[in-house]
Scaffold this active site. Structure first.
Site: not given
Ligand code: FPP
Length: 235
Positions: A22, A68, A70
């Site tokens: 996260d 699910t 996202n």
């Molecule tokens: C959460 O950060 C992250 C995600 C929902 C996506 C995570 C995905 C990756 C790191 C890419 C994965 C790819 C591979 C190749 C495994 P957030 O967007 O919720 O962050 P925030 O809480 O700061 O908004």
């Protein structure tokens, strides 16, 4: 060493670490960049941590890449994450021999188009004989996993099930339960991740945002894990 060793209060064994990655969006925002850039740097961190899990000799590592829930994000962000995933999958396919892990995707693959799903299934098939596991949770939700498992068992004609049978019907059937679940980004919740499997996991929360989470941060989490006394309900 077996899990039994832990029950005696001896140094806990560490077989499986799971990650809630996260903080990508906030990492990007802090730098005045669009959220998608945070995910791109998140993939960099993911690669470095996968390599480190390899060096540490873990039996399994699990990464929560897309839940699910996202899909509710803006299409531009969802597309960017899928594109990053496609690039990673393509690379895994091309350099299969350089990756030591058995790759398993946790989640409902039916949401993906034929090309992406085909690639995921091919990677799973091509690495099936390897012993150490890299789980990538994609379109994954813990509740939905449990419902899917129940429906599988009902479809197989079961009227009563044991814990072992339910466990074997989960997406994680090939992996031991996670010993340690790490969540970056400062929030103190598990967000529908590995609900069944987390029953006795040690939880570790850090304010570090995922793109900044590197091998040194993982080592610190593991050092803290080794100070914990795991009792599994005993004394
Ligand atoms: C959460 O950060 C992250 C995600 C929902 C996506 C995570 C995905 C990756 C790191 C890419 C994965 C790819 C591979 C190749 C495994 P957030 O967007 O919720 O962050 P925030 O809480 O700061 O908004």
């Amino acid at each position: 060493m077996s899990e039994k060793t832990n029950e005696t209060g001896a140094t806990p064994v560490l077989r499986h670490v799971a990650f809630i990655m996260d903080g990508n969006g906030r990492w990007a925002k802090k730098r005045g960049l669009p959220r998608e850039h945070g995910h791109a740097f998140g993939v960099k961190a993911f690669r470095a941590i996968v390599d480190h899990c390899g060096r540490l000799g873990l039996e399994a590592a699990t990464f929560y890449a897309f839940s699910t829930e996202n899909w509710k994000r803006p299409p531009r962000e969802v597309n960017a994450i899928m594109k990053l995933m496609d690039t990673y999958l393509g690379e895994c396919e091309k350099k299969l021999d350089q990756y030591e892990f058995r790759i398993c995707f946790l989640g409902d693959k039916s949401a993906f188009d034929d090309k992406r799903r085909g690639r995921m299934e091919r990677l799973e098939a091509l690495t099936r004989d390897r012993t150490r596991i890299l789980n990538i949770a994609l379109n994954y939700g813990g509740r939905s996993e449990l419902v899917t498992a129940c429906n599988r068992l009902l479809a197989a004609g079961k009227k009563n099930v044991t814990e072992a049978e339910l466990n074997a019907a989960l997406y994680t059937a090939a992996s031991p339960d996670p010993d340690l679940i790490i969540r970056t980004g400062g929030d103190l919740r598990i967000s529908n991740f590995l609900l069944w499997q987390a029953a006795y996991a040690e939880l570790y929360f850090t304010d570090v945002l995922w793109p900044d989470f590197g091998p040194a941060e993982l080592d610190a989490a593991i050092a803290e894990y080794y100070t914990r006394k795991r009792r599994f309900g005993g004394v």
